[in-house]
Design a protein around this motif. Sequence first.
Motif, PDB file in Angstrom:
ATOM      1  N   ASN A  46     -19.136 127.209  46.093  1.00  0.00           N
ATOM      2  CA  ASN A  46     -19.221 128.651  45.849  1.00  0.00           C
ATOM      3  C   ASN A  46     -17.889 129.091  45.238  1.00  0.00           C
ATOM      4  O   ASN A  46     -17.024 128.264  44.954  1.00  0.00           O
ATOM      5  CB  ASN A  46     -19.528 129.386  47.159  1.00  0.00           C
ATOM      6  CG  ASN A  46     -18.501 129.062  48.241  1.00  0.00           C
ATOM      7  OD1 ASN A  46     -17.320 128.865  47.980  1.00  0.00           O
ATOM      8  ND2 ASN A  46     -18.954 128.993  49.484  1.00  0.00           N
ATOM      9  N   LYS A  47     -17.713 130.385  45.015  1.00  0.00           N
ATOM     10  CA  LYS A  47     -16.488 130.866  44.365  1.00  0.00           C
ATOM     11  C   LYS A  47     -15.223 130.441  45.108  1.00  0.00           C
ATOM     12  O   LYS A  47     -14.258 130.007  44.498  1.00  0.00           O
ATOM     13  CB  LYS A  47     -16.528 132.389  44.220  1.00  0.00           C
ATOM     14  CG  LYS A  47     -17.444 132.857  43.140  1.00  0.00           C
ATOM     15  CD  LYS A  47     -17.406 134.369  43.003  1.00  0.00           C
ATOM     16  CE  LYS A  47     -18.369 134.799  41.905  1.00  0.00           C
ATOM     17  NZ  LYS A  47     -18.351 136.229  41.700  1.00  0.00           N
ATOM     18  N   HIS A  51     -12.629 127.650  43.557  1.00  0.00           N
ATOM     19  CA  HIS A  51     -11.249 128.054  43.284  1.00  0.00           C
ATOM     20  C   HIS A  51     -10.273 127.141  44.037  1.00  0.00           C
ATOM     21  O   HIS A  51      -9.271 126.681  43.467  1.00  0.00           O
ATOM     22  CB  HIS A  51     -11.044 129.511  43.672  1.00  0.00           C
ATOM     23  CG  HIS A  51      -9.672 130.019  43.369  1.00  0.00           C
ATOM     24  ND1 HIS A  51      -9.232 130.239  42.083  1.00  0.00           N
ATOM     25  CD2 HIS A  51      -8.629 130.318  44.180  1.00  0.00           C
ATOM     26  CE1 HIS A  51      -7.986 130.661  42.124  1.00  0.00           C
ATOM     27  NE2 HIS A  51      -7.600 130.713  43.384  1.00  0.00           N
ATOM     28  N   SER A 111     -23.017 123.704  39.641  1.00  0.00           N
ATOM     29  CA  SER A 111     -22.353 124.824  40.316  1.00  0.00           C
ATOM     30  C   SER A 111     -21.966 125.915  39.325  1.00  0.00           C
ATOM     31  O   SER A 111     -21.073 125.732  38.495  1.00  0.00           O
ATOM     32  CB  SER A 111     -21.106 124.334  41.053  1.00  0.00           C
ATOM     33  OG  SER A 111     -20.327 125.433  41.480  1.00  0.00           O
ATOM     34  N   ALA A 113     -20.388 128.621  40.002  1.00  0.00           N
ATOM     35  CA  ALA A 113     -19.012 129.061  40.274  1.00  0.00           C
ATOM     36  C   ALA A 113     -18.002 128.149  39.579  1.00  0.00           C
ATOM     37  O   ALA A 113     -17.007 128.626  39.018  1.00  0.00           O
ATOM     38  CB  ALA A 113     -18.754 129.085  41.781  1.00  0.00           C
ATOM     39  N   GLU A 116     -18.077 128.910  35.849  1.00  0.00           N
ATOM     40  CA  GLU A 116     -17.364 130.161  35.543  1.00  0.00           C
ATOM     41  C   GLU A 116     -15.866 129.912  35.440  1.00  0.00           C
ATOM     42  O   GLU A 116     -15.207 130.435  34.545  1.00  0.00           O
ATOM     43  CB  GLU A 116     -17.659 131.225  36.608  1.00  0.00           C
ATOM     44  CG  GLU A 116     -19.019 131.861  36.488  1.00  0.00           C
ATOM     45  CD  GLU A 116     -19.220 132.599  35.170  1.00  0.00           C
ATOM     46  OE1 GLU A 116     -18.289 133.285  34.701  1.00  0.00           O
ATOM     47  OE2 GLU A 116     -20.312 132.461  34.593  1.00  0.00           O
TER      48      GLU A 116
END
Length: 177
Positions: A46-47, A51, A111, A113, A116
């Motif tokens: 996920n984000k 990250h 994914s 995320a 992105e």
Amino acid sequence: KNKYTIKGRTTPLTRRTTPLLLPAALLLDLIMSRPEHTAPAERFYNKREAHKYTESGRLVQIQRSMAKRAVELLNLPKGKSCLLLDIGCGSAISSEQISREGHVWFGCDISRAMLELAKNRSSSKGDLAEVDMGVGIPCRSGSFDGAISISAVQWLCVKQTPTQNPTRRLNKFFKSL
């Protein structure tokens, strides 16, 4: 995991279970659980996790090193820019290494995320697609001069849903290359 089984004998894990009583493989599994055993990649990364992964200096260095070696193993013609497929490209860490080696890349990952983050990286110079490699890579045969996959194929070896068949997903993936 609240218990472990060795040679048919199940033992519960409690606060009083000492590490010395646990087999090394189980202890390692408890300490460093594999992400593919916790959730499907599209949910695990996920984000926040995407990250965290992308900002980990250690993981970035490992990814770059592995990608550099993977490109070397392709034994591509010297001085010629080739089109490479980066399967499970994530946030494009390995893809950037492909660019450093003088090649063009197309990255795919499940994914959103991670993709992105790849799109937003200033040094990211390739095309991206959201793809579940377990249903096959949707590209014409012979489209690429080579392919790399760093830390992605192992996700196909784990049954993530009751209807998934890891063997079938692996076969679809490899037959599509």
